[in-house]
Write a protein that holds these residues in place. Structure first.
Motif, PDB file in Angstrom:
ATOM      1  N   THR A  38      14.518   0.275 -15.887  1.00 51.98           N
ATOM      2  CA  THR A  38      15.212  -1.211 -16.548  1.00 51.98           C
ATOM      3  C   THR A  38      16.233  -0.045 -17.621  1.00 51.98           C
ATOM      4  O   THR A  38      17.050  -0.717 -17.852  1.00 51.98           O
ATOM      5  N   LEU A  39      16.332   1.103 -18.589  1.00 49.42           N
ATOM      6  CA  LEU A  39      17.330   1.869 -19.056  1.00 49.42           C
ATOM      7  C   LEU A  39      16.849   3.508 -18.381  1.00 49.42           C
ATOM      8  O   LEU A  39      15.329   3.573 -18.857  1.00 49.42           O
ATOM      9  N   LYS A  77      19.026   6.830 -18.703  1.00 43.04           N
ATOM     10  CA  LYS A  77      19.999   7.187 -19.280  1.00 43.04           C
ATOM     11  C   LYS A  77      20.405   8.873 -18.570  1.00 43.04           C
ATOM     12  O   LYS A  77      19.730   9.208 -17.942  1.00 43.04           O
ATOM     13  N   ILE A 116      24.595   5.088 -19.595  1.00 43.17           N
ATOM     14  CA  ILE A 116      23.157   4.266 -20.061  1.00 43.17           C
ATOM     15  C   ILE A 116      23.103   3.630 -18.391  1.00 43.17           C
ATOM     16  O   ILE A 116      24.209   2.344 -18.321  1.00 43.17           O
ATOM     17  N   LYS A 155      20.832  -0.096 -17.586  1.00 43.85           N
ATOM     18  CA  LYS A 155      20.204  -0.493 -18.065  1.00 43.85           C
ATOM     19  C   LYS A 155      20.817  -2.233 -17.934  1.00 43.85           C
ATOM     20  O   LYS A 155      21.791  -2.855 -17.138  1.00 43.85           O
TER      21      LYS A 155
END
Length: 309
Positions: A180-181, A183, A236, A238
C-alpha cells in the motif's frame, strides 16, 4: 468520536464497566448492567486489546474514529492476528474483548444518538473463533484461502494501481502493508533468484513488527513499478488500504469467486513458492523453511498452515 486511541477506549469503558455489578444482573437482558464487565482486571485486559485494535485500524485503514468500526474491520484484525498463530487462550481473549467492544459501541451509540443509534454486529468474531484450532494451526476444518484463479481477479480489478499491488502480493508474498506504500528507494534492482535461477526484480519491504526483507517479483512487474514512478513524476506508490480491499471484494462478487481478501494472494504465493522450491530439487522441509523466511516468518511450521498440512 474524536480523541486519541486511549481516550476513545476510556470513553467506551465508562459505558460498559460497572465494578462489582452482580452476575445475575449482567446476564439479565432487562437490567441496565446486562452484558457489562464487573472485574477491573478483566476490563483492563479488554481495553488493552481495544487499544491494539484501534491502533491497527489507524495504521491499516486510516480509521481514527471508533464509531466507524465495521464487521469487515473486525474480520481483518482477527485474521491479521491469526497469521501469527496465537494460543487458543489468547485468541479467545481477543474475540471476547471484541464482543465487549460491540456491546460498548452499541451502548455508547444509544446514549449519544437516542433516536437513531448506530447498530454494531461483530458476530464474525465468533465464526472465526469457532474455526480456530489449537496453538499452531489456524483453522478447524481447514479453510483454504488460496485463490484458484488469482490472475482473473487481478485482471478485473477496477483500479490499475490495485492490480499492480495485487500482482506484487501474488508474486512476492508481501502483506498488504508492504504494497500500500512503496517508495522508489525500495526498488533494489535485478538479481538471480537462487531457487529458480531466473532473473527477478527486488523490492525491499518493511512489514509487521518492523521486519525488513526482499519481495521478489517478475521483471515485468518490477518494470511496471519503475514505469509508474517515471510517468507520474513521483517517488511514492501509494494506495488506500480500504479502497484496495473493497475493489478485491466487489470484483470477487462480480466474478462469483469466494472472497479471501488481500491475504488470499499471499496464501496463493505460499503454495506456489513451495512447489517452486520442490521443482528445483529442495526437500519439502527445506521448502517450508525457505518460504517461511521469505514471508518474514521464522518457523517452518508456519508455512504448513498455508498448505493445510
Amino acid at each position: 468520536m474524536r480523541g486519541s486511541v486511549y481516550y476513545q477506549s476510556a470513553e467506551l469503558t465508562k459505558v460498559i464497566f460497572f465494578e462489582a455489578a452482580k452476575k445475575e444482573n449482567r446476564v439479565n437482558p432487562n437490567h441496565e448492567h446486562y452484558a457489562c464487565v464487573a472485574s477491573f482486571k478483566t476490563m483492563q485486559s479488554y481495553r488493552n486489546i481495544w487499544n491494539n485494535f484501534f491502533n491497527y485500524l489507524k495504521e491499516h485503514f486510516k480509521v481514527k474514529n471508533s464509531e466507524l468500526i465495521t464487521e469487515d474491520h473486525v474480520k481483518a484484525y482477527i485474521e491479521y492476528k491469526l497469521e501469527y498463530y496465537p494460543s487458543k487462550q489468547y485468541l479467545e481473549k481477543i474475540t471476547s474483548a471484541l464482543g465487549k467492544l460491540e456491546v460498548a459501541l452499541n451502548r455508547y451509540s444509544k446514549l449519544k444518538y437516542e433516536d437513531n443509534p448506530i447498530t454494531y454486529d461483530f458476530k464474525i468474531r465468533q465464526e472465526l473463533l469457532n474455526s480456530a484450532k489449537d496453538l499452531k494451526l489456524v483453522a478447524n476444518n481447514y479453510v483454504n484461502r488460496v485463490y484458484t484463479n488469482p490472475n482473473l481477479i487481478i485482471d478485473n480489478l477496477e483500479n490499475d494501481k490495485h492490480k499492480l499491488a495485487a500482482i506484487i502480493q501474488l508474486q512476492g508474498g508481501a502483506r498488504a502493508e508492504g504494497v500500500t506504500l512503496i517508495k522508489i528507494e525500495q526498488l533494489k534492482g535485478i538479481k538471480i533468484d537462487e531457487i529458480t535461477n531466473k532473473s527477478v526484480g527486488v523490492i525491499e519491504t518493511k512489514e509487521k513488527g518492523g521486519k525488513i526483507g526482499d519481495v521478489l517479483v517478475s521483471i515485468e512487474t518490477y518494470e511496471a513499478l519503475e514505469k509508474y514512478f517515471l510517468e507520474n513524476g513521483t517517488s511514492i506508490f501509494k494506495i488506500k488500504y480500504q479502497d484496495y480491499v473493497n475493489d478485491i471484494k466487489s470484483t470477487c462478487q462480480k466474478l462469483n469467486i469466494p472472497h479471501q481478501g488481500t491475504h488470499g494472494f499471499r496464501w496463493t504465493f505460499a503454495q506456489n513458492r513451495v512447489r517452486e522450491y520442490q521443482n528445483n530439487g529442495y526437500t519439502y522441509e527445506q521448502a517450508l523453511q525457505g518460504v517461511s523466511w521469505e514471508m518474514k516468518h521464522f518457523r517452518a511450521s508456519i508455512t504448513e498452515h498455508y498448505l493445510g498440512a
